[in-house]
Write an enzyme that holds these catalytic residues in place. Sequence first.
Site, PDB file in Angstrom:
ATOM      1  N   PHE A 184     121.394  16.481  59.644  1.00 39.44           N
ATOM      2  CA  PHE A 184     120.343  17.494  59.500  1.00 39.44           C
ATOM      3  C   PHE A 184     119.111  17.015  60.279  1.00 39.44           C
ATOM      4  O   PHE A 184     118.838  15.804  60.340  1.00 39.44           O
ATOM      5  CB  PHE A 184     120.013  17.669  58.013  1.00 39.44           C
ATOM      6  CG  PHE A 184     119.112  18.821  57.709  1.00 39.44           C
ATOM      7  CD1 PHE A 184     119.601  20.116  57.694  1.00 39.44           C
ATOM      8  CD2 PHE A 184     117.762  18.616  57.434  1.00 39.44           C
ATOM      9  CE1 PHE A 184     118.761  21.197  57.406  1.00 39.44           C
ATOM     10  CE2 PHE A 184     116.920  19.677  57.159  1.00 39.44           C
ATOM     11  CZ  PHE A 184     117.422  20.976  57.147  1.00 39.44           C
ATOM     12  N   THR A 186     116.015  16.505  59.958  1.00 38.04           N
ATOM     13  CA  THR A 186     115.005  15.595  59.419  1.00 38.04           C
ATOM     14  C   THR A 186     115.539  14.208  59.066  1.00 38.04           C
ATOM     15  O   THR A 186     114.767  13.329  58.688  1.00 38.04           O
ATOM     16  CB  THR A 186     114.361  16.191  58.159  1.00 38.04           C
ATOM     17  OG1 THR A 186     115.393  16.454  57.193  1.00 38.04           O
ATOM     18  CG2 THR A 186     113.611  17.465  58.479  1.00 38.04           C
ATOM     19  N   LYS A 187     116.853  13.997  59.203  1.00 35.90           N
ATOM     20  CA  LYS A 187     117.425  12.696  58.884  1.00 35.90           C
ATOM     21  C   LYS A 187     117.004  11.649  59.918  1.00 35.90           C
ATOM     22  O   LYS A 187     116.575  11.982  61.026  1.00 35.90           O
ATOM     23  CB  LYS A 187     118.951  12.783  58.804  1.00 35.90           C
ATOM     24  CG  LYS A 187     119.462  13.684  57.685  1.00 35.90           C
ATOM     25  CD  LYS A 187     119.073  13.143  56.311  1.00 35.90           C
ATOM     26  CE  LYS A 187     119.807  13.824  55.176  1.00 35.90           C
ATOM     27  NZ  LYS A 187     119.421  15.210  54.937  1.00 35.90           N
ATOM     28  N   ASN A 188     117.174  10.374  59.563  1.00 31.16           N
ATOM     29  CA  ASN A 188     116.818   9.299  60.501  1.00 31.16           C
ATOM     30  C   ASN A 188     117.563   9.442  61.819  1.00 31.16           C
ATOM     31  O   ASN A 188     117.038   9.134  62.884  1.00 31.16           O
ATOM     32  CB  ASN A 188     117.106   7.933  59.886  1.00 31.16           C
ATOM     33  CG  ASN A 188     116.192   7.598  58.722  1.00 31.16           C
ATOM     34  OD1 ASN A 188     115.818   8.479  57.958  1.00 31.16           O
ATOM     35  ND2 ASN A 188     115.827   6.338  58.573  1.00 31.16           N
ATOM     36  N   LEU A 189     118.803   9.886  61.748  1.00 30.14           N
ATOM     37  CA  LEU A 189     119.555  10.300  62.931  1.00 30.14           C
ATOM     38  C   LEU A 189     119.866  11.777  62.748  1.00 30.14           C
ATOM     39  O   LEU A 189     120.805  12.148  62.061  1.00 30.14           O
ATOM     40  CB  LEU A 189     120.851   9.487  63.076  1.00 30.14           C
ATOM     41  CG  LEU A 189     121.723   9.848  64.287  1.00 30.14           C
ATOM     42  CD1 LEU A 189     120.978   9.557  65.593  1.00 30.14           C
ATOM     43  CD2 LEU A 189     123.053   9.109  64.253  1.00 30.14           C
TER      44      LEU A 189
END
Length: 368
Positions: A184, A186-189
Amino acid sequence: MKQIPLIDLQAQYQTIREEVRQAIDQVLDQGRYILGPEVKALEEEIADFCGVKYAVGVANGTDALLLALDAYGIGPGDEVITTPFTFFATAEVISQLGATPVFVDIDPKTYNIDVMQIREKITSKTKAIIPVHIFGQPANMDEIVAIAKEHDLFVLEDAAQAIGAEYKGRKIGAWGNAATFSFFPTKNLGGYGDGGMVVTNDEELAKKIRILRVHGSNPKYYHSMIGYNSRLDELQAAILRVKLRYLEQWNDARRQKAALYNELLKDTPVVTPYHAENRKHIYHLYIIQAEERDDLMKYLKDKGISTGVYYPVPLHRQEVYKHLGYPEGSLPNAEYMANRTFALPLYAELEDETIQYIADTIKSYYQG
């Protein structure tokens, strides 16, 4: 007044803009858009990153959980133990397969599932445990794996918020029978759309998930299972391959900025994140506790500082799970944290001066 977002995806994009555009152009020039060379390459790179043999790209993090459980054989009559302090998808997929989520309270320090309470929830119907590495801090995996082996249970790590995190020197994703990631945005990746992945050392499980993601077919048009339409597309894979090269650098930046927050807020009434031993916390979210949460959040909003609550209603108290019969107060730690925790802005590009301003604003709130 300057507005400070909870996360700034544009700031990240500007640092990799040309590489991303080149990757997108390469996909468009090739003309392969579904399950092509970029997905295959990303699967290999994620597997190598996590230290596992297999990785299977799917449409999103929720599908990653769903297909992993389905491939293992979770279904009606089964029980799956998990945490109530997480995003709804963790329990949702259990219910979608006809199984029953069984909630175990959380450790009030790490916010992860309390391993000391897992055994008492195991019954003859229990088939799996889903620990969630919440906010980027790994759960107590050696204890969870030990309990699972005692009772012959499947361990599925919900690592949606924890790609790159480590427990006792090993990457998250390499501890359970399988693990799932969300891409998604907004995730870190994160991609520029949805995406997810399952990683595992189990060849048979990986094979089943590959079949399930394309309507249960192998080869095409020959269906051995009732499956899903859940494929990671080439454009997202190409973008994620660019970003994966920077992931460790970005995670380290998050850790440094979390440390600065911790230092600046140490003499205030708020409770800063607890960092457990033998864990590499990647701070997907920087979560603090405050007795006056709602009032403090409003104060920060008035000063241009965005915040967010993760999560306002624990899963066992959700309307849809009323029938499971968890009364108020039955999982007190999860309920307590749902009323007192919230996230402050955190992303790799966040400037130290901005963190200082946020900390000073919190101090000014308490100083009246």
